[in-house]
Write a protein that holds these residues in place. Structure first.
Motif, PDB file in Angstrom:
ATOM      1  N   ASP A 114     -13.515 -18.497 -24.853  1.00 13.75           N
ATOM      2  CA  ASP A 114     -14.348 -19.157 -25.857  1.00 13.75           C
ATOM      3  C   ASP A 114     -15.026 -18.167 -26.786  1.00 13.75           C
ATOM      4  N   LEU A 115     -14.985 -16.890 -26.479  1.00 12.78           N
ATOM      5  CA  LEU A 115     -15.610 -15.882 -27.334  1.00 12.78           C
ATOM      6  C   LEU A 115     -14.593 -15.212 -28.256  1.00 12.78           C
ATOM      7  N   ASN A 116     -13.405 -15.753 -28.341  1.00 10.62           N
ATOM      8  CA  ASN A 116     -12.387 -15.242 -29.243  1.00 10.62           C
ATOM      9  C   ASN A 116     -12.020 -16.372 -30.201  1.00 10.62           C
ATOM     10  N   PRO A 117     -12.322 -16.238 -31.505  1.00 13.60           N
ATOM     11  CA  PRO A 117     -12.108 -17.350 -32.433  1.00 13.60           C
ATOM     12  C   PRO A 117     -10.662 -17.823 -32.540  1.00 13.60           C
ATOM     13  N   ILE A 118      -9.691 -16.928 -32.317  1.00 13.57           N
ATOM     14  CA  ILE A 118      -8.298 -17.376 -32.440  1.00 13.57           C
ATOM     15  C   ILE A 118      -7.954 -18.404 -31.369  1.00 13.57           C
ATOM     16  N   GLU A 119      -8.659 -18.365 -30.223  1.00 16.09           N
ATOM     17  CA  GLU A 119      -8.387 -19.348 -29.176  1.00 16.09           C
ATOM     18  C   GLU A 119      -8.738 -20.757 -29.643  1.00 16.09           C
ATOM     19  N   THR A 120      -9.756 -20.889 -30.487  1.00 18.98           N
ATOM     20  CA  THR A 120     -10.102 -22.189 -31.068  1.00 18.98           C
ATOM     21  C   THR A 120      -8.953 -22.681 -31.944  1.00 18.98           C
ATOM     22  N   ILE A 121      -8.371 -21.781 -32.705  1.00 23.39           N
ATOM     23  CA  ILE A 121      -7.256 -22.138 -33.596  1.00 23.39           C
ATOM     24  C   ILE A 121      -6.025 -22.524 -32.767  1.00 23.39           C
ATOM     25  N   TRP A 122      -5.734 -21.750 -31.709  1.00 26.80           N
ATOM     26  CA  TRP A 122      -4.588 -22.095 -30.856  1.00 26.80           C
ATOM     27  C   TRP A 122      -4.809 -23.457 -30.209  1.00 26.80           C
ATOM     28  N   ARG A 123      -6.043 -23.767 -29.835  1.00 26.71           N
ATOM     29  CA  ARG A 123      -6.344 -25.064 -29.225  1.00 26.71           C
ATOM     30  C   ARG A 123      -6.039 -26.201 -30.211  1.00 26.71           C
ATOM     31  N   ILE A 124      -6.409 -26.019 -31.474  1.00 34.68           N
ATOM     32  CA  ILE A 124      -6.125 -27.024 -32.502  1.00 34.68           C
ATOM     33  C   ILE A 124      -4.615 -27.220 -32.637  1.00 34.68           C
ATOM     34  N   SER A 162     -17.665 -18.784 -37.494  1.00 38.63           N
ATOM     35  CA  SER A 162     -19.109 -18.941 -37.703  1.00 38.63           C
ATOM     36  C   SER A 162     -19.830 -19.463 -36.457  1.00 38.63           C
ATOM     37  N   THR A 163     -19.108 -20.047 -35.510  1.00 41.35           N
ATOM     38  CA  THR A 163     -19.743 -20.548 -34.294  1.00 41.35           C
ATOM     39  C   THR A 163     -19.961 -19.451 -33.252  1.00 41.35           C
ATOM     40  N   MET A 164     -19.464 -18.257 -33.489  1.00 42.32           N
ATOM     41  CA  MET A 164     -19.560 -17.194 -32.489  1.00 42.32           C
ATOM     42  C   MET A 164     -21.000 -16.854 -32.088  1.00 42.32           C
ATOM     43  N   PRO A 165     -21.958 -16.729 -33.019  1.00 43.10           N
ATOM     44  CA  PRO A 165     -23.336 -16.456 -32.575  1.00 43.10           C
ATOM     45  C   PRO A 165     -23.882 -17.552 -31.649  1.00 43.10           C
ATOM     46  N   ASP A 166     -23.576 -18.816 -31.947  1.00 49.04           N
ATOM     47  CA  ASP A 166     -24.018 -19.914 -31.084  1.00 49.04           C
ATOM     48  C   ASP A 166     -23.347 -19.847 -29.718  1.00 49.04           C
ATOM     49  N   ARG A 167     -22.092 -19.447 -29.689  1.00 45.85           N
ATOM     50  CA  ARG A 167     -21.376 -19.331 -28.423  1.00 45.85           C
ATOM     51  C   ARG A 167     -21.967 -18.231 -27.548  1.00 45.85           C
ATOM     52  N   VAL A 168     -22.286 -17.105 -28.161  1.00 48.42           N
ATOM     53  CA  VAL A 168     -22.887 -16.005 -27.401  1.00 48.42           C
ATOM     54  C   VAL A 168     -24.250 -16.440 -26.854  1.00 48.42           C
ATOM     55  N   ALA A 169     -25.036 -17.129 -27.687  1.00 46.90           N
ATOM     56  CA  ALA A 169     -26.345 -17.614 -27.237  1.00 46.90           C
ATOM     57  C   ALA A 169     -26.179 -18.594 -26.071  1.00 46.90           C
ATOM     58  N   ALA A 170     -25.192 -19.498 -26.171  1.00 54.11           N
ATOM     59  CA  ALA A 170     -24.955 -20.465 -25.092  1.00 54.11           C
ATOM     60  C   ALA A 170     -24.526 -19.755 -23.809  1.00 54.11           C
ATOM     61  N   LEU A 171     -23.728 -18.723 -23.965  1.00 48.97           N
ATOM     62  CA  LEU A 171     -23.278 -17.955 -22.802  1.00 48.97           C
ATOM     63  C   LEU A 171     -24.457 -17.261 -22.132  1.00 48.97           C
ATOM     64  N   ASN A 172     -25.362 -16.706 -22.946  1.00 48.27           N
ATOM     65  CA  ASN A 172     -26.559 -16.060 -22.396  1.00 48.27           C
ATOM     66  C   ASN A 172     -27.460 -17.068 -21.684  1.00 48.27           C
ATOM     67  N   GLU A 173     -27.644 -18.243 -22.285  1.00 52.37           N
ATOM     68  CA  GLU A 173     -28.480 -19.276 -21.678  1.00 52.37           C
ATOM     69  C   GLU A 173     -27.920 -19.745 -20.339  1.00 52.37           C
ATOM     70  N   ARG A 174     -26.591 -19.745 -20.227  1.00 55.31           N
ATOM     71  CA  ARG A 174     -25.940 -20.233 -19.005  1.00 55.31           C
ATOM     72  C   ARG A 174     -25.608 -19.092 -18.041  1.00 55.31           C
ATOM     73  N   ASN A 175     -26.171 -17.922 -18.305  1.00 54.57           N
ATOM     74  CA  ASN A 175     -25.968 -16.759 -17.428  1.00 54.57           C
ATOM     75  C   ASN A 175     -24.494 -16.471 -17.153  1.00 54.57           C
ATOM     76  N   ARG A 177     -21.958 -18.486 -17.228  1.00 55.00           N
ATOM     77  CA  ARG A 177     -21.133 -19.611 -16.780  1.00 55.00           C
ATOM     78  C   ARG A 177     -20.429 -20.249 -17.978  1.00 55.00           C
ATOM     79  N   PRO A 178     -19.415 -21.083 -17.735  1.00 59.95           N
ATOM     80  CA  PRO A 178     -18.655 -21.700 -18.843  1.00 59.95           C
ATOM     81  C   PRO A 178     -19.572 -22.401 -19.843  1.00 59.95           C
ATOM     82  N   ILE A 179     -19.178 -22.326 -21.104  1.00 56.85           N
ATOM     83  CA  ILE A 179     -19.959 -22.926 -22.184  1.00 56.85           C
ATOM     84  C   ILE A 179     -19.208 -24.123 -22.756  1.00 56.85           C
ATOM     85  N   PRO A 180     -19.904 -25.045 -23.387  1.00 56.71           N
ATOM     86  CA  PRO A 180     -19.264 -26.289 -23.852  1.00 56.71           C
ATOM     87  C   PRO A 180     -18.580 -26.158 -25.214  1.00 56.71           C
TER      88      PRO A 180
END
Length: 181
Positions: A114-124, A162-175, A177-180
């Motif tokens: 989830d911290l690699n933007p190309i994975e979002t594109i591959w998912r699409i 552009s969602t990468m900063p939010d993803r990193v923050a979510a990862l930090n909040e969840r120590n 663990r997987p992020i949504p």
């Protein structure tokens, strides 16, 4: 896949589709994205068992595709796959080659896709391919992947990045663990 007793049940159309679909899932594709940028897709077959990528294959990709196409400001983000030179002991040929070619890179652990933007594109792309149904022929599957890659917009790429900063923050909040996302 499970086997049913008897020839007819074992070779029923649903079982044949599954076998053929599994074969088609071994296509390897390399694509590059960046802010306001989408590169060409490159299809390749590894020389390892079952078409798997080995270090010699990855070195060729670095020399023939990554180095000539890279922008000096870009950073290659790799997962923790063995051919990328992130595993093993002793001198690392892959890291030495990246240094020689002037490729800036960073490793992204395989358990953090989830911290690699190309994975979002591959998912699409994978979701769009599923809506096409089962594809039996490799050439047709490659064409379908290329068509879906061509449909990816710069806006979708920029949104993923552009969602990468939010993803990193979510990862930090969840120590960690997987992020949504």
């Amino acid at each position: 896949m499970h086997r049913r007793p008897g020839y007819e049940a074992r070779n029923a159309l649903s079982k044949t589709q599954f076998k053929l679909k599994r074969q088609n899932q071994s296509i390897h594709v390399y694509g590059v994205i960046g802010w306001n940028f989408k590169g060409q897709l490159h299809f390749y077959t590894g020389s390892g068992i079952g078409g798997r990528l080995v270090q010699a294959d990855y070195m060729a990709i670095l020399e023939q595709i990554v180095a000539p196409e890279r922008d000096k400001d870009c950073v290659l983000v790799e997962d923790n796959d063995g051919p990328h030179g992130t595993k093993g002991k002793g001198p690392n040929k892959i890291k030495a080659l990246k240094d020689l070619l002037g490729i800036r890179w960073k490793m992204n652990p395989a358990n953090s896709p989830d911290l690699n933007p190309i994975e979002t594109i591959w998912r699409i792309i994978k979701q769009r391919l599923k809506s096409r149904g089962v594809i039996f022929e490799e050439a047709v599957l490659r064409q379908a992947i290329q068509e879906e890659w061509d449909k990816i917009t710069i806006e979708e790429i920029n949104r993923a990045i552009s969602t990468m900063p939010d993803r990193v923050a979510a990862l930090n909040e969840r120590n960690g663990r997987p992020i949504p996302y």
